[in-house]
Design a protein around this motif. Structure first.
Motif, short mmCIF file in Angstrom:
data_model
loop_
_atom_site.label_atom_id
_atom_site.label_comp_id
_atom_site.label_asym_id
_atom_site.label_seq_id
_atom_site.Cartn_x
_atom_site.Cartn_y
_atom_site.Cartn_z
N ALA A 13 0.84 -1.21 0.00
CA ALA A 13 0.00 0.00 0.00
C ALA A 13 0.87 1.26 0.00
N ASP B 69 -5.60 7.11 5.88
CA ASP B 69 -6.10 6.65 4.59
C ASP B 69 -5.35 5.40 4.15
N LEU B 70 -4.03 5.42 4.37
CA LEU B 70 -3.21 4.26 4.03
C LEU B 70 -3.68 3.03 4.82
N ARG B 71 -3.98 3.23 6.10
CA ARG B 71 -4.45 2.12 6.92
C ARG B 71 -5.75 1.55 6.36
N ARG B 72 -6.66 2.45 6.01
CA ARG B 72 -7.94 1.98 5.44
C ARG B 72 -7.72 1.18 4.16
N ARG B 73 -6.83 1.69 3.31
CA ARG B 73 -6.59 0.99 2.04
C ARG B 73 -5.98 -0.39 2.29
N ALA B 74 -5.01 -0.44 3.21
CA ALA B 74 -4.35 -1.73 3.49
C ALA B 74 -5.36 -2.72 4.07
N GLU B 75 -6.21 -2.24 4.99
CA GLU B 75 -7.18 -3.14 5.63
C GLU B 75 -8.24 -3.57 4.62
N ALA B 76 -8.65 -2.65 3.73
CA ALA B 76 -9.64 -3.01 2.71
C ALA B 76 -9.02 -4.02 1.74
N GLY B 77 -7.76 -3.79 1.36
CA GLY B 77 -7.08 -4.72 0.47
C GLY B 77 -6.98 -6.10 1.10
N GLN B 78 -6.72 -6.12 2.40
CA GLN B 78 -6.60 -7.39 3.11
C GLN B 78 -7.93 -8.13 3.11
#
Lengths: 209, 276, 91
Positions: free
Chosen positions: A142, A195-204
Motif C-alpha cells: 500500500a 487513509d493508508l491504513r484503510r486501504r491496506a485493511e480493505a485490500g486485506q
C-alpha cells in the motif's frame, strides 16, 4: 533468534517514568523509561505470578509490578519484594531483558546483540505509530514499496515508514516525519496515514474474501 | 467440577424472561418458574437443579454429592446482607478466587484503601487443608489497612481468615470495624463461564448500621474493578498448577494451598497443568 | 537483613516421577539457593537447602505444589547446625 533490530515503538510514546506494552516477534514486551530517561525492553511478565509488567509503575530508575510491587532495576534484576522487606532478593530473580536502542525517535529492540547500531534516518524523527489489521507485506504494498523500512511521500509530506509484523494479519506502522515539517504538513501526514491504513485493511479484506 | 453448585444470579433480581448465560462452557437460561421461583434450564431446555442461598440462585450441570456449603456466621442477628451485583472478568474462574485469597497486593492494587506503602510486609500466617470439612483455611492473617471497610473511620490492623469451601467460592472473615470482636463476612462466588471467562458474584454479611446499601455496594464494586485490571493481565490466562515458571514465597501460602487442593481433587477447569 | 539458613527438607508423598529431581534443582537455582539431594525413593526425598531464610521458606512453598506428575504430602524441615548455618547472608 533474531539478531536484527525491530522498530517496536516511538520514543515520544514512552516518556520518562512510564511503561508501555510492545512486541518482538511473538513475544510481549514491557518497554519502560526511567525517571532519568534510560530506556529498557523486558519480557512482559513478572516472574512472581505472571502479571504483565507493562502495567507496572516507574519510580526513579526501577520498574515495579503493579500486582505485588516486586521492584526491578535497569538490568531486570529484582531489587525489592515488598511482602518480605527484610529480604535482599537473589541475583537469580530477574526479568529477561532484550537489547534496546534509540535512533531518530524510534525505540529498536532485538533478541541478542546485533552487530550494528539501528538505522538512523537523517533529518527525520518519530511522528506517529498506528496498528493496521493487515500483514506487513500488504502494508508495504500500500506504501508502494518493499521491506520493513520504506521512504514514501504520504500526501504532500515525505516520510519514513517502519513496518513491524505483529502476527499473520496485523502490523505496526511507525511513521517518521521530517524534523522541519510544519504543523500543517504533519496534519496532512496523519490524514494520509489513516487513509493508508484503510486501504491496506480493505485490500486485506478483499484478499480474504 | 460438573458436580458442584455454581452461582448464576441474584435471587431478588431474577429476570422476567429467561436470560442466557454460560456455565462450564454450556449454554444455560436463568429465569423464573411458573410459581415465581428461580428456574435454570440447560441448552436442551431441561430444568437443572436449583437452590437459593446467600441471596443467590445456584445450579449444577451434574449431581452434587454434597449440599452447598453453609456460612453459620452469616445467620447471626444484626448483620446486613448485601447482594453486591456482578462483574464479568476475562480470566480463569480459579484465578479470580486465587486473587481474592491474596493480601500482599492490597498496597499496590487497592492503594490507600485496603493497604498502603510502607505497610507491605506479610507476616507469617497459618494455612491448612481441613480434612474433616475438606476446605482450605488460612488463619491469623493480619494486615494494616487505611480504610478496611466503608464503616472504617481510619487505619487499623485488620485480622483476616480465608476459607475455600468449593473450587470457585471463597469466604473471607475480617475484623468488623464497628464491632472489633466480630467478623464481617465477605464472599466471592464465581460462576465459571468458560476456562478463561467468569462472572463474579460477591456477597456480604456485615455489621454496619451507618452506611447506606448503595455505599456498601459501591465500595465493594470499586475494589473488584481494581482487581479486574490485574486478573485480565496475568500470563498464562489459566491458573498454573505447576509453579515452575513462578516464584511463590511465604506470602503466597494461601494461593499454594488452594492450588494444592485443586490439584488433589482434579478441579482443573480453568487450570494450566504444566508450567507455562 | 534476612538470616542465612541451612536446612534439611524431608519431602514425602508420591514422588516417583523422574521429573521431580530436576524440577527441585531448577527451582532452587531460580531462587539462588544451594540444594543437594541426599536420599531419594518413590515416596521420600531429602534435600539440603542453604540460603537466606525467606528464600528457604519460598523453596518449601514451591515444592509443596511441585510439578503436576508429583504429589507432595508434607515437607518436614530441620535446621542443620553445622558451620554453614552460622554464616550470614551477606558474609
Amino acid at each position: 533468534m533474531t539478531t536484527t533490530w525491530t522498530a517496536a515503538a516511538l520514543s515520544q510514546d514512552v516518556p520518562a517514568g512510564t511503561a508501555a506494552p510492545g512486541r518482538l516477534g511473538d513475544r510481549d514486551l514491557a518497554i519502560w523509561r526511567s525517571a532519568s530517561g534510560k530506556i529498557a525492553a523486558w519480557a512482559d511478565r513478572c516472574p512472581h505470578r505472571g502479571m504483565r509488567l507493562s502495567h507496572g509503575f516507574v519510580r526513579g530508575e526501577a520498574l515495579s509490578c503493579i500486582y505485588h510491587g516486586w521492584r526491578y532495576g535497569q538490568t531486570g534484576q529484582c531489587i525489592k519484594i515488598p511482602a518480605h522487606p527484610g529480604l535482599e532478593p537473589p541475583d537469580a530473580i530477574r526479568v529477561p531483558a532484550f537489547a534496546v536502542a534509540e535512533a531518530s525517535g524510534v525505540i529498536w529492540v532485538a533478541d541478542g546483540a546485533p552487530a550494528t547500531a539501528p538505522p538512523a534516518f537523517e533529518g527525520f524523527t518519530g511522528f506517529r505509530s498506528l496498528q493496521v489489521d493487515a500483514p506487513a507485506s500488504v502494508v508495504a504494498e500500500a506504501l508502494g514499496g518493499k521491506g520493513d523500512a520504506i521512504r514514501a511521500a504520504l500526501g504532500p509530506t515525505p516520510a519514513v515508514a517502519l513496518i513491524q509484523p505483529l502476527g499473520p494479519d496485523r502490523s505496526g506502522l511507525h511513521l517518521l516525519a521530517p524534523l522541519s515539517a510544519a504543523p500543517e504538513a504533519l496534519d496532512a501526514l496523519s490524514v494520509a496515514a489513516e487513509d493508508l491504513r484503510r486501504r491496506a485493511e480493505a485490500g486485506q479484506k478483499g484478499r480474504a474474501a | 467440577m460438573r458436580h458442584q453448585w455454581y452461582p448464576v444470579g441474584i435471587a431478588a433480581k431474577l429476570p422476567d424472561s429467561p436470560a442466557e448465560s454460560l456455565l462450564l462452557g454450556e449454554r444455560v437460561h436463568i429465569g423464573r418458574a411458573k410459581g415465581g421461583g428461580p428456574q435454570v434450564t440447560d441448552a436442551k431446555g431441561r430444568a437443572l437443579p436449583v437452590l437459593t442461598r446467600f441471596g443467590h440462585v445456584w445450579t449444577t450441570l451434574g449431581t452434587p454429592e454434597r449440599d452447598l456449603f453453609t456460612i453459620p456466621e452469616a445467620d447471626q442477628p444484626g448483620r446486613r446482607l448485601v447482594d453486591v451485583g456482578t462483574v464479568r472478568v476475562r480470566c480463569s474462574p480459579l484465578r479470580a478466587v486465587e486473587n481474592f485469597l491474596d493480601i500482599a497486593h492490597f498496597p499496590f492494587v487497592h492503594t490507600d484503601i485496603l493497604g498502603a506503602e510502607p505497610h507491605t510486609e506479610v507476616e507469617r500466617y497459618e494455612v491448612e487443608i481441613r480434612e474433616d470439612s475438606d476446605e482450605v483455611w488460612a488463619t491469623k492473617v493480619r494486615f494494616f489497612q487505611p480504610q478496611a471497610a466503608k464503616s472504617a473511620g481510619g487505619g487499623i490492623t485488620t485480622d483476616y481468615m480465608y476459607r475455600v469451601p468449593a473450587p470457585t467460592c471463597s469466604i473471607l472473615y475480617k475484623t468488623s470495624p464497628p464491632r472489633p470482636g466480630e467478623w464481617d463476612v465477605i464472599t466471592l462466588f464465581v460462576q465459571p463461564m468458560t476456562e478463561e471467562l467468569c462472572q463474579v458474584w460477591p456477597w456480604m454479611a456485615l455489621f454496619d448500621d451507618a452506611s447506606t446499601m448503595t455505599d456498601m455496594i459501591h465500595f465493594q464494586q470499586m475494589i473488584f474493578v481494581q482487581d479486574r485490571s490485574i486478573l485480565e493481565n496475568q500470563i498464562p490466562a489459566k491458573l498454573p498448577l505447576d509453579p515452575g515458571l513462578e516464584i511463590p514465597t511465604r506470602a503466597d501460602m494461601t494461593s499454594i494451598a488452594y492450588r494444592r487442593w485443586l490439584k488433589r481433587h482434579g478441579y482443573t477447569y480453568g487450570a494450566q497443568l504444566v508450567a507455562a | 537483613m534476612s538470616d542465612f539458613a541451612a536446612e534439611r527438607f524431608a519431602i514425602s508423598g508420591d514422588l516417583g516421577s523422574p521429573v521431580f529431581v530436576p524440577w527441585v534443582e531448577r527451582h532452587a537455582r531460580r531462587l539462588g539457593l544451594a540444594a543437594s539431594i541426599s536420599e531419594r525413593s518413590p515416596t521420600r526425598m531429602q534435600v539440603r537447602i542453604e540460603g537466606p531464610a525467606e528464600l528457604v521458606d519460598a523453596m518449601e512453598v514451591g515444592c509443596l505444589l511441585g510439578p503436576i506428575e508429583v504429589w507432595v504430602d508434607d515437607i518436614a524441615r530441620e535446621p542443620l547446625n553445622d558451620r554453614a548455618a552460622n554464616r550470614t547472608a551477606d558474609a
